[in-house]
Motif scaffolding. Structure first.
Motif, mmCIF file in Angstrom:
data_model
loop_
_atom_site.group_PDB
_atom_site.id
_atom_site.type_symbol
_atom_site.label_atom_id
_atom_site.label_comp_id
_atom_site.label_asym_id
_atom_site.label_seq_id
_atom_site.Cartn_x
_atom_site.Cartn_y
_atom_site.Cartn_z
ATOM 1 N N PHE A 1 0.667 -0.896 0.174
ATOM 2 C CA PHE A 1 -0.137 0.631 -0.370
ATOM 3 C C PHE A 1 0.493 1.433 0.227
ATOM 4 C CE2 PHE A 1 -1.935 -3.348 2.169
ATOM 5 C CZ PHE A 1 -3.783 -3.030 1.175
ATOM 6 N N GLY A 2 2.481 1.267 -0.283
ATOM 7 C CA GLY A 2 2.763 1.788 -0.297
ATOM 8 C C GLY A 2 3.456 2.459 0.682
ATOM 9 N N PHE A 3 3.113 1.621 1.784
ATOM 10 C CA PHE A 3 3.974 1.697 3.058
ATOM 11 C C PHE A 3 4.284 0.718 3.956
ATOM 12 C CE2 PHE A 3 0.256 2.493 3.313
ATOM 13 C CZ PHE A 3 0.104 1.264 4.765
ATOM 14 N N PRO A 4 5.508 0.328 4.459
ATOM 15 C CA PRO A 4 5.629 -1.542 4.960
ATOM 16 C C PRO A 4 4.189 -1.690 5.352
ATOM 17 C CG PRO A 4 7.718 0.350 5.562
ATOM 18 C CD PRO A 4 6.715 1.277 5.390
ATOM 19 N N ASN A 5 4.347 -3.322 5.373
ATOM 20 C CA ASN A 5 3.312 -3.816 6.173
ATOM 21 C C ASN A 5 3.100 -4.053 7.401
ATOM 22 O OD1 ASN A 5 2.502 -4.219 3.043
ATOM 23 N ND2 ASN A 5 3.089 -5.773 3.511
ATOM 24 N N PRO A 6 4.005 -4.052 8.192
ATOM 25 C CA PRO A 6 4.304 -3.746 9.707
ATOM 26 C C PRO A 6 3.545 -2.585 9.752
ATOM 27 C CG PRO A 6 6.653 -4.351 8.793
ATOM 28 C CD PRO A 6 5.712 -4.142 7.845
ATOM 29 N N ILE A 7 3.333 -2.164 9.509
ATOM 30 C CA ILE A 7 2.882 -0.750 9.752
ATOM 31 C C ILE A 7 1.546 -1.092 10.497
ATOM 32 C CG2 ILE A 7 2.199 1.875 9.329
ATOM 33 C CD1 ILE A 7 4.336 2.310 8.118
ATOM 34 N N LEU A 8 0.046 -1.363 8.882
ATOM 35 C CA LEU A 8 -0.468 -2.543 8.987
ATOM 36 C C LEU A 8 -0.543 -2.996 10.404
ATOM 37 C CD1 LEU A 8 -1.622 -3.272 5.823
ATOM 38 C CD2 LEU A 8 -2.524 -1.527 6.505
ATOM 39 N N GLY A 9 0.118 -3.667 11.081
ATOM 40 C CA GLY A 9 0.206 -4.441 11.849
ATOM 41 C C GLY A 9 -0.146 -3.784 13.082
ATOM 42 N N LEU A 10 0.816 -2.930 13.032
ATOM 43 C CA LEU A 10 0.900 -2.118 14.235
ATOM 44 C C LEU A 10 0.249 -1.248 14.960
ATOM 45 C CD1 LEU A 10 4.134 -0.156 13.494
ATOM 46 C CD2 LEU A 10 4.014 -1.775 15.757
ATOM 47 N N THR A 11 -0.811 -0.817 13.865
ATOM 48 C CA THR A 11 -2.514 -0.164 13.808
ATOM 49 C C THR A 11 -3.321 -0.924 14.040
ATOM 50 O OG1 THR A 11 -2.543 0.376 10.851
ATOM 51 C CG2 THR A 11 -1.756 1.895 12.545
ATOM 52 N N GLY A 12 -3.370 -2.295 12.804
ATOM 53 C CA GLY A 12 -4.750 -2.501 13.378
ATOM 54 C C GLY A 12 -4.616 -3.850 14.610
ATOM 55 N N TRP A 13 -3.825 -4.206 14.654
ATOM 56 C CA TRP A 13 -3.693 -5.100 16.382
ATOM 57 C C TRP A 13 -3.970 -4.532 16.989
ATOM 58 C CZ3 TRP A 13 -4.789 -9.786 15.790
ATOM 59 C CH2 TRP A 13 -4.037 -10.804 14.414
ATOM 60 N N MET A 14 -4.375 -3.544 17.106
ATOM 61 C CA MET A 14 -4.339 -2.346 18.573
ATOM 62 C C MET A 14 -6.802 -3.182 18.139
ATOM 63 S SD MET A 14 -2.082 -1.453 19.971
ATOM 64 C CE MET A 14 -3.632 -0.738 21.180
ATOM 65 N N ALA A 15 -6.983 -2.944 17.594
ATOM 66 C CA ALA A 15 -8.530 -3.275 17.805
ATOM 67 C C ALA A 15 -8.821 -4.703 17.765
ATOM 68 C CB ALA A 15 -9.319 -3.476 15.989
ATOM 69 N N PRO A 16 -7.772 -6.079 17.900
ATOM 70 C CA PRO A 16 -8.608 -7.064 18.843
ATOM 71 C C PRO A 16 -8.232 -6.510 20.139
ATOM 72 C CG PRO A 16 -7.327 -7.679 16.956
ATOM 73 C CD PRO A 16 -7.179 -6.218 16.408
ATOM 74 N N ILE A 17 -6.891 -6.105 21.033
ATOM 75 C CA ILE A 17 -6.756 -5.907 22.639
ATOM 76 C C ILE A 17 -7.797 -5.249 23.072
ATOM 77 C CG2 ILE A 17 -5.303 -4.900 24.013
ATOM 78 C CD1 ILE A 17 -3.097 -5.769 21.552
ATOM 79 N N VAL A 18 -8.279 -4.303 21.802
ATOM 80 C CA VAL A 18 -8.656 -2.982 22.491
ATOM 81 C C VAL A 18 -10.810 -3.508 22.957
ATOM 82 C CG1 VAL A 18 -10.221 -0.915 22.106
ATOM 83 C CG2 VAL A 18 -8.396 -1.336 22.188
ATOM 84 N N VAL A 19 -11.197 -4.430 21.738
ATOM 85 C CA VAL A 19 -11.948 -5.479 21.924
ATOM 86 C C VAL A 19 -12.152 -6.404 22.256
ATOM 87 C CG1 VAL A 19 -14.254 -6.585 20.271
ATOM 88 C CG2 VAL A 19 -13.077 -4.340 19.036
ATOM 89 N N GLY A 20 -11.135 -7.178 22.864
ATOM 90 C CA GLY A 20 -10.757 -8.482 23.842
ATOM 91 C C GLY A 20 -11.067 -7.341 25.475
ATOM 92 N N MET A 21 -10.550 -6.608 25.352
ATOM 93 C CA MET A 21 -10.725 -6.043 26.967
ATOM 94 C C MET A 21 -11.854 -4.989 27.432
ATOM 95 S SD MET A 21 -7.363 -5.927 28.231
ATOM 96 C CE MET A 21 -7.353 -5.344 29.403
ATOM 97 N N ALA A 22 -12.592 -5.281 25.891
ATOM 98 C CA ALA A 22 -13.657 -4.327 26.868
ATOM 99 C C ALA A 22 -14.850 -5.087 26.416
ATOM 100 C CB ALA A 22 -14.154 -3.654 25.259
ATOM 101 N N LEU A 23 -13.980 -6.750 25.854
ATOM 102 C CA LEU A 23 -15.651 -7.511 26.197
ATOM 103 C C LEU A 23 -15.167 -8.290 27.554
ATOM 104 C CD1 LEU A 23 -14.945 -9.567 23.024
ATOM 105 C CD2 LEU A 23 -17.160 -8.834 23.434
ATOM 106 N N VAL A 24 -13.697 -8.329 27.824
ATOM 107 C CA VAL A 24 -13.489 -8.971 29.433
ATOM 108 C C VAL A 24 -14.509 -7.954 30.707
ATOM 109 C CG1 VAL A 24 -11.601 -9.158 31.626
ATOM 110 C CG2 VAL A 24 -11.672 -10.400 29.219
ATOM 111 N N ALA A 25 -14.382 -6.623 29.996
ATOM 112 C CA ALA A 25 -15.190 -5.320 31.010
ATOM 113 C C ALA A 25 -16.485 -5.818 31.459
ATOM 114 C CB ALA A 25 -14.587 -4.103 30.742
ATOM 115 N N GLY A 26 -17.080 -6.669 30.190
ATOM 116 C CA GLY A 26 -18.518 -6.371 30.327
ATOM 117 C C GLY A 26 -18.912 -5.541 29.189
#
Length: 205
Positions: free
Chosen positions: A68-93
């Motif tokens: 996409f014109g920039f290193p793929n790992p940058i996608l991972g740095l931003t994208g993997w935050m979503a599962p962390i946030v969603v998972g923590m939110a689910l744990v919190a109810g």
């Protein structure tokens, strides 16, 4: 929602999302560090270059590594935050609307499709197995399966009670589906790259 599945907090899924997010983010971070190091000192190999087969440099330097014109790992740095946030939110109810789950699933589905494409490119075009990339593959695959099954079992996808019940039982099969997927990747790598003897030689050598 009226179903038991939708009223029950998906603790197992939530914990997995946090674990997968942290592991995926760490892999993306390591690849980003390697990319920065390569830019700072061109021509030097990455610390994750173990052999001609097992290495990061060829993947990072290829056009596939910056689709996409920039290193793929940058996608991972931003994208993997979503599962962390969603998972923590689910744990919190927390409870999310159907549209949110669909948007979240779309992101996970994109990641899964992208990973499948990267696997094919790595094995059939680049002829390499990037260690940190493989870590990303390893957590993306089961995350896609788990979130997809959850959409059905929780009623986010309009379906009969029987389908939701079947989906609820299917969650127990996600590990097996994941192992089968890993086996397919290993088989392709072995047929195309003779990967197993090469990786073993890298380990013992």
């Amino acid at each position: 929602m009226s179903t038991a599945a939708s009223r029950t907090r998906p603790t197992g899924l939530a914990v997995w999302l946090v674990i997968a997010g942290v592991v995926g983010w760490w892999a993306a971070f390591q690849l980003t560090v390697e990319k920065f190091a390569a830019l700072a000192e061109p021509g030097t190999g990455a610390s994750c270059d173990f052999s001609l087969l097992v290495q990061c440099t060829k993947n990072l330097d290829s056009w596939q590594g910056s689709v996409f014109g920039f290193p793929n790992p940058i996608l991972g740095l931003t994208g993997w935050m979503a599962p962390i946030v969603v998972g923590m939110a689910l744990v919190a109810g927390a409870r999310f609307a159907r549209w949110f789950w669909w948007c979240f699933w779309a992101g996970i589905a994109f990641a899964f499709g992208f990973v499948v494409w990267l696997i094919s490119q790595s094995i059939f075009d680049l002829g390499t197995l990037c260690p940190w990339c493989m870590v990303t593959w390893a957590v993306t695959i089961p995350t896609f399966y788990a979130v997809t099954v959850h959409l059905f079992r929780s009623g986010q996808v309009t379906a009969s009670e029987r389908v939701r019940s079947l989906a609820g039982r299917s969650m127990a099969w996600v590990p097996l589906a994941t192992i089968v997927s890993y086996a397919i990747v290993i088989l392709l790598a072995q047929v195309r790259l003779n990967a197993i003897p090469n990786i073993w030689q890298t380990i013992v050598g």
